[in-house]
Design a protein around this motif. Sequence first.
Motif, PDB file in Angstrom:
ATOM      1  N   ASN A 290      29.501  25.442  32.979  1.00  0.00           N
ATOM      2  CA  ASN A 290      30.514  26.060  32.128  1.00  0.00           C
ATOM      3  C   ASN A 290      30.919  27.445  32.629  1.00  0.00           C
ATOM      4  OD1 ASN A 290      31.189  24.218  30.144  1.00  0.00           O
ATOM      5  ND2 ASN A 290      29.329  24.654  28.967  1.00  0.00           N
ATOM      6  N   GLY A 291      32.201  27.730  32.534  1.00  0.00           N
ATOM      7  CA  GLY A 291      32.681  29.078  32.814  1.00  0.00           C
ATOM      8  C   GLY A 291      33.057  29.346  34.256  1.00  0.00           C
ATOM      9  N   VAL A 292      32.815  28.391  35.150  1.00  0.00           N
ATOM     10  CA  VAL A 292      33.125  28.640  36.569  1.00  0.00           C
ATOM     11  C   VAL A 292      34.621  28.557  36.860  1.00  0.00           C
ATOM     12  CG1 VAL A 292      30.887  27.947  37.519  1.00  0.00           C
ATOM     13  CG2 VAL A 292      32.651  26.211  37.144  1.00  0.00           C
ATOM     14  N   GLY A 293      35.371  27.873  35.980  1.00  0.00           N
ATOM     15  CA  GLY A 293      36.820  27.777  36.189  1.00  0.00           C
ATOM     16  C   GLY A 293      37.321  26.360  36.416  1.00  0.00           C
ATOM     17  N   LYS A 294      36.585  25.363  35.933  1.00  0.00           N
ATOM     18  CA  LYS A 294      37.016  23.966  36.110  1.00  0.00           C
ATOM     19  C   LYS A 294      38.374  23.702  35.477  1.00  0.00           C
ATOM     20  CE  LYS A 294      33.521  21.939  34.215  1.00  0.00           C
ATOM     21  NZ  LYS A 294      32.720  23.158  34.043  1.00  0.00           N
TER      22      LYS A 294
ATOM     23  N   LYS B 138      45.843  24.430  37.407  1.00  0.00           N
ATOM     24  CA  LYS B 138      46.596  24.934  38.562  1.00  0.00           C
ATOM     25  C   LYS B 138      46.952  23.795  39.523  1.00  0.00           C
ATOM     26  CE  LYS B 138      44.253  29.497  38.749  1.00  0.00           C
ATOM     27  NZ  LYS B 138      43.102  30.159  39.425  1.00  0.00           N
TER      28      LYS B 138
ATOM     29  N   LYS C 204      37.508  32.788  41.582  1.00  0.00           N
ATOM     30  CA  LYS C 204      37.246  34.215  41.316  1.00  0.00           C
ATOM     31  C   LYS C 204      36.951  35.006  42.584  1.00  0.00           C
ATOM     32  CE  LYS C 204      35.474  32.560  36.915  1.00  0.00           C
ATOM     33  NZ  LYS C 204      34.612  32.735  35.756  1.00  0.00           N
TER      34      LYS C 204
ATOM     35  N   ASP D 248      39.073  36.896  43.764  1.00  0.00           N
ATOM     36  CA  ASP D 248      39.801  38.151  43.590  1.00  0.00           C
ATOM     37  C   ASP D 248      38.835  39.263  43.217  1.00  0.00           C
ATOM     38  OD1 ASP D 248      39.831  36.159  41.434  1.00  0.00           O
ATOM     39  OD2 ASP D 248      40.603  37.768  40.177  1.00  0.00           O
TER      40      ASP D 248
ATOM     41  N   GLY E 178      40.393  30.097  44.496  1.00  0.00           N
ATOM     42  CA  GLY E 178      41.084  30.708  43.362  1.00  0.00           C
ATOM     43  C   GLY E 178      40.983  32.219  43.453  1.00  0.00           C
ATOM     44  N   VAL E 179      42.114  32.905  43.234  1.00  0.00           N
ATOM     45  CA  VAL E 179      42.103  34.371  43.312  1.00  0.00           C
ATOM     46  C   VAL E 179      42.700  35.014  42.066  1.00  0.00           C
ATOM     47  CG1 VAL E 179      42.154  34.462  45.832  1.00  0.00           C
ATOM     48  CG2 VAL E 179      44.299  34.408  44.562  1.00  0.00           C
TER      49      VAL E 179
ATOM     50  N   GLU F 187      43.828  34.317  37.456  1.00  0.00           N
ATOM     51  CA  GLU F 187      43.911  33.420  36.310  1.00  0.00           C
ATOM     52  C   GLU F 187      45.257  32.720  36.189  1.00  0.00           C
ATOM     53  OE1 GLU F 187      42.123  36.718  33.610  1.00  0.00           O
ATOM     54  OE2 GLU F 187      41.317  34.805  32.901  1.00  0.00           O
TER      55      GLU F 187
HETATM   56  P1  GDP Z   1      35.290  26.027  32.770  1.00  0.00           P
HETATM   57  O1  GDP Z   1      34.336  26.279  31.646  1.00  0.00           O
HETATM   58  O2  GDP Z   1      34.555  25.717  34.046  1.00  0.00           O
HETATM   59  O3  GDP Z   1      36.333  24.996  32.471  1.00  0.00           O
HETATM   60  O4  GDP Z   1      36.020  27.426  33.063  1.00  0.00           O
HETATM   61  P2  GDP Z   1      37.482  27.917  32.618  1.00  0.00           P
HETATM   62  O5  GDP Z   1      38.523  27.217  33.397  1.00  0.00           O
HETATM   63  O6  GDP Z   1      37.590  27.907  31.143  1.00  0.00           O
HETATM   64  O7  GDP Z   1      37.452  29.429  33.165  1.00  0.00           O
HETATM   65  C1  GDP Z   1      36.563  30.422  32.685  1.00  0.00           C
HETATM   66  C2  GDP Z   1      37.211  31.801  32.856  1.00  0.00           C
HETATM   67  O8  GDP Z   1      37.372  32.092  34.256  1.00  0.00           O
HETATM   68  C3  GDP Z   1      38.603  31.904  32.245  1.00  0.00           C
HETATM   69  O9  GDP Z   1      38.725  33.136  31.610  1.00  0.00           O
HETATM   70  C4  GDP Z   1      39.533  31.829  33.459  1.00  0.00           C
HETATM   71  O10 GDP Z   1      40.756  32.483  33.236  1.00  0.00           O
HETATM   72  C5  GDP Z   1      38.698  32.513  34.518  1.00  0.00           C
HETATM   73  N1  GDP Z   1      39.079  32.109  35.890  1.00  0.00           N
HETATM   74  C6  GDP Z   1      39.180  30.862  36.409  1.00  0.00           C
HETATM   75  N2  GDP Z   1      39.512  30.917  37.716  1.00  0.00           N
HETATM   76  C7  GDP Z   1      39.635  32.220  38.048  1.00  0.00           C
HETATM   77  C8  GDP Z   1      39.955  32.947  39.275  1.00  0.00           C
HETATM   78  O11 GDP Z   1      40.195  32.385  40.356  1.00  0.00           O
HETATM   79  N3  GDP Z   1      39.940  34.314  39.185  1.00  0.00           N
HETATM   80  C9  GDP Z   1      39.668  34.981  38.026  1.00  0.00           C
HETATM   81  N4  GDP Z   1      39.689  36.314  38.040  1.00  0.00           N
HETATM   82  N5  GDP Z   1      39.373  34.344  36.876  1.00  0.00           N
HETATM   83  C10 GDP Z   1      39.354  32.986  36.878  1.00  0.00           C
END
Ligand code: GDP
Length: 283
Positions: free
Chosen positions: A98-102, A108, A237, A239, A262-263, A265
Amino acid sequence: MGFFDKLKKINIFANFGSELTDDFYDELEESLILADTGMDTTLELVEELRRRVKEEHIKTVEEARACMCRCIADAMTVGDAGLDLSTRPSVVLFIGVNGVGKTTTIGKIGSQLRAERKKVLFCAAAADQLTVWADRAGVDIIKQHEGADPAAVVFDAASAAKARNTDVVLVDTAGRLHNKQNLMNELNKISRVIDRELPGCARETLLVLDATTGQNGLIQAKQFKETAGITGIVLTKLDGTAKGGIAIAIAKELGVPVKYAGVGEGIDDLKPFNAAEFAQALI
Ligand code: GDP
Protein backbone atom coordinates in the motif's frame (compact mmCIF):
# COMPACT_ATOMS: atom_id res chain seq x y z
CA MET A 1 12.83 20.31 -19.51
CA GLY A 2 13.81 16.62 -19.47
CA PHE A 3 11.61 14.05 -17.82
CA PHE A 4 14.17 13.23 -15.12
CA ASP A 5 15.06 16.84 -14.30
CA LYS A 6 13.33 16.44 -10.94
CA LEU A 7 15.86 13.76 -10.04
CA LYS A 8 18.60 14.80 -7.59
CA LYS A 9 21.95 14.63 -9.32
CA ILE A 10 25.13 13.04 -8.08
CA ASN A 11 27.38 16.09 -8.34
CA ILE A 12 30.79 14.53 -8.21
CA PHE A 13 31.43 14.90 -11.94
CA ALA A 14 30.67 18.62 -11.85
CA ASN A 15 32.52 19.34 -8.62
CA PHE A 16 35.70 17.37 -9.10
CA GLY A 17 38.69 18.79 -11.01
CA SER A 18 39.44 17.51 -14.47
CA GLU A 19 41.95 14.78 -13.56
CA LEU A 20 41.05 11.14 -12.96
CA THR A 21 42.82 10.40 -9.69
CA ASP A 22 42.19 7.66 -7.13
CA ASP A 23 40.46 10.32 -5.04
CA PHE A 24 38.02 10.75 -7.88
CA TYR A 25 37.08 7.07 -7.87
CA ASP A 26 36.80 7.07 -4.06
CA GLU A 27 34.46 10.05 -4.11
CA LEU A 28 32.43 8.56 -6.93
CA GLU A 29 32.03 5.37 -4.92
CA GLU A 30 30.91 7.34 -1.89
CA SER A 31 28.37 9.39 -3.88
CA LEU A 32 26.88 6.29 -5.48
CA ILE A 33 26.46 4.63 -2.10
CA LEU A 34 24.90 7.80 -0.67
CA ALA A 35 22.43 7.72 -3.60
CA ASP A 36 21.40 4.25 -2.42
CA THR A 37 22.97 2.37 -5.30
CA GLY A 38 24.01 -0.29 -2.79
CA MET A 39 27.49 -1.58 -2.04
CA ASP A 40 27.66 -4.48 -4.52
CA THR A 41 26.31 -2.56 -7.48
CA THR A 42 28.48 0.48 -6.68
CA LEU A 43 31.69 -1.53 -6.52
CA GLU A 44 30.90 -3.30 -9.76
CA LEU A 45 30.05 -0.04 -11.53
CA VAL A 46 33.23 1.73 -10.42
CA GLU A 47 35.30 -1.32 -11.35
CA GLU A 48 33.68 -1.37 -14.78
CA LEU A 49 34.35 2.36 -15.19
CA ARG A 50 38.03 1.89 -14.32
CA ARG A 51 38.24 -0.93 -16.87
CA ARG A 52 36.66 1.09 -19.66
CA VAL A 53 38.67 4.23 -18.84
CA LYS A 54 41.82 2.17 -19.37
CA GLU A 55 40.53 0.39 -22.45
CA GLU A 56 39.20 3.54 -24.11
CA HIS A 57 42.18 5.68 -23.06
CA ILE A 58 39.90 8.15 -21.29
CA LYS A 59 41.77 11.05 -19.68
CA THR A 60 39.29 13.62 -18.36
CA VAL A 61 36.50 13.64 -15.79
CA GLU A 62 34.07 14.85 -18.45
CA GLU A 63 34.82 11.86 -20.69
CA ALA A 64 34.56 9.60 -17.65
CA ARG A 65 31.10 11.00 -17.00
CA ALA A 66 29.90 9.99 -20.44
CA CYS A 67 31.49 6.59 -19.97
CA MET A 68 29.81 6.16 -16.58
CA CYS A 69 26.44 6.91 -18.21
CA ARG A 70 27.05 4.04 -20.60
CA CYS A 71 28.11 1.74 -17.72
CA ILE A 72 24.87 2.52 -15.86
CA ALA A 73 22.66 2.11 -18.92
CA ASP A 74 24.34 -1.22 -19.73
CA ALA A 75 23.99 -2.47 -16.14
CA MET A 76 20.27 -1.62 -16.25
CA THR A 77 19.60 -3.35 -19.55
CA VAL A 78 18.40 -6.70 -18.27
CA GLY A 79 15.49 -7.54 -20.55
CA ASP A 80 12.80 -5.98 -22.66
CA ALA A 81 11.90 -2.59 -21.18
CA GLY A 82 8.67 -2.38 -23.20
CA LEU A 83 5.26 -3.77 -22.25
CA ASP A 84 3.99 -6.81 -24.12
CA LEU A 85 0.53 -5.74 -25.27
CA SER A 86 0.55 -7.96 -28.35
CA THR A 87 -2.87 -9.59 -27.93
CA ARG A 88 -6.37 -8.17 -27.63
CA PRO A 89 -6.96 -8.09 -24.79
CA SER A 90 -3.64 -8.00 -22.98
CA VAL A 91 -3.57 -8.05 -19.19
CA VAL A 92 -1.26 -6.10 -16.90
CA LEU A 93 -1.30 -6.91 -13.17
CA PHE A 94 0.05 -4.36 -10.71
CA ILE A 95 1.35 -5.59 -7.38
CA GLY A 96 3.08 -3.83 -4.48
CA VAL A 97 2.44 -2.78 -0.90
CA ASN A 98 0.00 0.00 0.00
CA GLY A 99 1.03 3.57 -0.70
CA VAL A 100 3.74 2.90 -3.29
CA GLY A 101 1.64 4.40 -6.10
CA LYS A 102 -0.15 1.47 -7.77
CA THR A 103 -3.44 3.26 -8.30
CA THR A 104 -1.77 6.42 -9.51
CA THR A 105 0.39 4.43 -11.92
CA ILE A 106 -2.60 2.59 -13.37
CA GLY A 107 -4.38 5.92 -13.83
CA LYS A 108 -1.40 7.40 -15.64
CA ILE A 109 -0.80 4.38 -17.90
CA GLY A 110 -4.52 4.13 -18.65
CA SER A 111 -4.60 7.73 -19.70
CA GLN A 112 -1.54 7.28 -21.95
CA LEU A 113 -3.01 4.18 -23.60
CA ARG A 114 -6.23 6.10 -24.19
CA ALA A 115 -4.23 8.82 -25.89
CA GLU A 116 -2.96 6.08 -28.24
CA ARG A 117 -6.60 5.31 -28.98
CA LYS A 118 -6.54 1.98 -27.16
CA LYS A 119 -9.62 0.61 -25.40
CA VAL A 120 -8.66 0.26 -21.77
CA LEU A 121 -10.40 -1.37 -18.81
CA PHE A 122 -9.45 -0.87 -15.17
CA CYS A 123 -10.16 -3.65 -12.69
CA ALA A 124 -9.99 -3.50 -8.90
CA ALA A 125 -11.65 -4.87 -5.78
CA ALA A 126 -11.27 -1.75 -3.61
CA ALA A 127 -11.67 0.94 -6.22
CA ASP A 128 -12.47 4.37 -4.76
CA GLN A 129 -9.29 6.08 -5.88
CA LEU A 130 -9.12 4.16 -9.13
CA THR A 131 -12.65 5.31 -10.00
CA VAL A 132 -11.44 8.90 -9.78
CA TRP A 133 -8.60 8.08 -12.17
CA ALA A 134 -10.95 6.19 -14.50
CA ASP A 135 -13.12 9.31 -14.80
CA ARG A 136 -10.09 11.48 -15.35
CA ALA A 137 -8.62 9.17 -18.00
CA GLY A 138 -11.92 8.36 -19.72
CA VAL A 139 -11.51 4.63 -19.02
CA ASP A 140 -14.13 2.00 -18.08
CA ILE A 141 -13.78 0.29 -14.73
CA ILE A 142 -14.92 -3.06 -13.34
CA LYS A 143 -15.06 -3.05 -9.57
CA GLN A 144 -16.64 -4.67 -6.58
CA HIS A 145 -17.09 -3.69 -2.98
CA GLU A 146 -14.13 -3.37 -0.59
CA GLY A 147 -12.99 -6.82 0.52
CA ALA A 148 -14.36 -8.61 -2.54
CA ASP A 149 -12.48 -11.62 -3.90
CA PRO A 150 -9.86 -10.21 -6.32
CA ALA A 151 -10.12 -13.28 -8.58
CA ALA A 152 -13.89 -12.76 -8.92
CA VAL A 153 -13.35 -9.16 -10.03
CA VAL A 154 -10.78 -10.33 -12.57
CA PHE A 155 -13.31 -12.85 -13.87
CA ASP A 156 -15.83 -10.02 -14.39
CA ALA A 157 -13.19 -7.89 -16.08
CA ALA A 158 -12.17 -10.74 -18.41
CA SER A 159 -15.79 -11.23 -19.49
CA ALA A 160 -16.26 -7.50 -20.02
CA ALA A 161 -13.01 -7.27 -21.98
CA LYS A 162 -14.18 -10.00 -24.37
CA ALA A 163 -17.61 -8.45 -24.80
CA ARG A 164 -16.28 -4.91 -25.33
CA ASN A 165 -13.29 -5.75 -27.52
CA THR A 166 -10.92 -4.18 -25.00
CA ASP A 167 -7.23 -3.78 -25.87
CA VAL A 168 -5.69 -3.67 -22.41
CA VAL A 169 -6.96 -4.67 -18.96
CA LEU A 170 -5.08 -3.01 -16.06
CA VAL A 171 -5.61 -4.86 -12.77
CA ASP A 172 -5.03 -3.24 -9.38
CA THR A 173 -4.37 -6.08 -6.91
CA ALA A 174 -5.05 -5.43 -3.26
CA GLY A 175 -2.07 -3.96 -1.45
CA ARG A 176 -3.08 -5.69 1.75
CA LEU A 177 -1.65 -8.96 0.51
CA HIS A 178 1.71 -8.45 2.30
CA ASN A 179 1.68 -11.94 3.62
CA LYS A 180 3.61 -14.11 1.23
CA GLN A 181 1.28 -17.07 1.34
CA ASN A 182 -1.82 -14.89 0.83
CA LEU A 183 -0.22 -13.07 -2.04
CA MET A 184 0.84 -16.28 -3.72
CA ASN A 185 -2.61 -17.82 -3.31
CA GLU A 186 -4.38 -14.75 -4.68
CA LEU A 187 -2.02 -14.37 -7.62
CA ASN A 188 -2.37 -18.04 -8.47
CA LYS A 189 -6.13 -17.73 -8.36
CA ILE A 190 -6.08 -14.63 -10.56
CA SER A 191 -3.68 -16.35 -12.91
CA ARG A 192 -5.96 -19.40 -13.26
CA VAL A 193 -8.93 -17.16 -14.04
CA ILE A 194 -6.95 -15.40 -16.77
CA ASP A 195 -5.69 -18.73 -18.20
CA ARG A 196 -9.23 -20.01 -18.41
CA GLU A 197 -11.03 -16.87 -19.58
CA LEU A 198 -8.36 -15.31 -21.80
CA PRO A 199 -6.16 -18.21 -22.93
CA GLY A 200 -2.94 -17.18 -24.67
CA CYS A 201 -3.28 -13.49 -23.83
CA ALA A 202 -0.15 -11.35 -23.40
CA ARG A 203 0.40 -10.82 -19.71
CA GLU A 204 2.65 -8.66 -17.56
CA THR A 205 3.07 -8.49 -13.80
CA LEU A 206 4.53 -5.16 -12.75
CA LEU A 207 5.87 -4.60 -9.25
CA VAL A 208 5.38 -1.00 -8.15
CA LEU A 209 8.11 0.32 -5.84
CA ASP A 210 8.51 3.66 -4.05
CA ALA A 211 12.02 4.94 -4.82
CA THR A 212 12.15 6.96 -1.59
CA THR A 213 12.26 3.74 0.42
CA GLY A 214 15.72 3.04 -1.02
CA GLN A 215 17.33 -0.21 0.07
CA ASN A 216 14.08 -1.30 1.77
CA GLY A 217 12.47 -1.20 -1.63
CA LEU A 218 15.13 -3.56 -2.90
CA ILE A 219 14.43 -6.01 -0.08
CA GLN A 220 10.70 -5.78 -0.83
CA ALA A 221 11.40 -6.43 -4.49
CA LYS A 222 13.44 -9.54 -3.72
CA GLN A 223 10.57 -10.95 -1.65
CA PHE A 224 7.99 -10.22 -4.34
CA LYS A 225 10.21 -11.70 -6.99
CA GLU A 226 10.36 -15.00 -5.11
CA THR A 227 6.59 -15.08 -4.76
CA ALA A 228 5.27 -13.66 -8.01
CA GLY A 229 6.67 -13.93 -11.52
CA ILE A 230 7.46 -10.25 -11.97
CA THR A 231 8.06 -9.13 -15.56
CA GLY A 232 8.96 -5.53 -14.77
CA ILE A 233 9.32 -2.78 -12.18
CA VAL A 234 7.56 0.57 -11.94
CA LEU A 235 9.68 2.93 -9.86
CA THR A 236 7.60 5.79 -8.46
CA LYS A 237 8.45 9.02 -6.60
CA LEU A 238 11.79 9.57 -8.28
CA ASP A 239 11.02 13.30 -8.09
CA GLY A 240 13.20 14.98 -5.52
CA THR A 241 14.57 11.81 -3.98
CA ALA A 242 18.31 11.59 -3.34
CA LYS A 243 17.99 7.81 -3.63
CA GLY A 244 17.86 7.56 -7.40
CA GLY A 245 20.68 5.02 -7.43
CA ILE A 246 18.25 2.43 -6.15
CA ALA A 247 16.94 2.11 -9.71
CA ILE A 248 20.31 0.72 -10.82
CA ALA A 249 20.53 -1.69 -7.88
CA ILE A 250 17.02 -3.02 -8.52
CA ALA A 251 17.56 -3.72 -12.21
CA LYS A 252 21.03 -5.16 -11.70
CA GLU A 253 20.51 -7.25 -8.57
CA LEU A 254 17.04 -8.50 -9.48
CA GLY A 255 17.66 -8.96 -13.16
CA VAL A 256 14.20 -7.46 -13.81
CA PRO A 257 13.91 -4.40 -16.06
CA VAL A 258 12.54 -1.09 -14.81
CA LYS A 259 9.72 -0.44 -17.30
CA TYR A 260 8.22 2.81 -16.03
CA ALA A 261 9.36 5.70 -13.86
CA GLY A 262 7.13 8.11 -11.96
CA VAL A 263 8.28 11.64 -11.15
CA GLY A 264 5.17 13.24 -9.69
CA GLU A 265 1.46 13.00 -8.94
CA GLY A 266 0.18 14.39 -12.25
CA ILE A 267 -1.23 12.36 -15.10
CA ASP A 268 1.82 13.08 -17.29
CA ASP A 269 4.39 12.35 -14.59
CA LEU A 270 5.03 8.79 -15.72
CA LYS A 271 7.02 7.55 -18.68
CA PRO A 272 8.40 4.36 -20.15
CA PHE A 273 11.82 4.02 -18.58
CA ASN A 274 14.86 4.97 -20.61
CA ALA A 275 18.09 3.91 -18.91
CA ALA A 276 20.40 6.17 -20.94
CA GLU A 277 18.27 9.23 -20.22
CA PHE A 278 18.05 8.26 -16.55
CA ALA A 279 21.84 7.87 -16.28
CA GLN A 280 22.36 11.29 -17.90
CA ALA A 281 20.06 12.89 -15.34
CA LEU A 282 21.50 11.03 -12.35
CA ILE A 283 25.12 11.98 -12.89
P1 GDP B 1 -1.32 2.64 -3.81
O1 GDP B 1 -1.76 2.46 -2.40
O2 GDP B 1 -0.13 1.77 -4.12
O3 GDP B 1 -2.41 2.46 -4.82
O4 GDP B 1 -0.76 4.13 -3.92
P2 GDP B 1 -1.47 5.44 -4.53
O5 GDP B 1 -1.53 5.36 -6.00
O6 GDP B 1 -2.72 5.72 -3.79
O7 GDP B 1 -0.36 6.55 -4.19
C1 GDP B 1 0.02 6.91 -2.87
C2 GDP B 1 0.51 8.36 -2.86
O8 GDP B 1 1.72 8.47 -3.64
C3 GDP B 1 -0.48 9.34 -3.48
O9 GDP B 1 -0.51 10.50 -2.71
C4 GDP B 1 0.12 9.63 -4.86
O10 GDP B 1 -0.24 10.90 -5.34
C5 GDP B 1 1.60 9.54 -4.56
N1 GDP B 1 2.40 9.22 -5.77
C6 GDP B 1 2.25 8.20 -6.65
N2 GDP B 1 3.21 8.24 -7.59
C7 GDP B 1 4.00 9.30 -7.33
C8 GDP B 1 5.19 9.88 -7.94
O11 GDP B 1 5.74 9.40 -8.95
N3 GDP B 1 5.72 10.98 -7.32
C9 GDP B 1 5.16 11.54 -6.20
N4 GDP B 1 5.74 12.62 -5.67
N5 GDP B 1 4.06 11.03 -5.61
C10 GDP B 1 3.48 9.93 -6.16
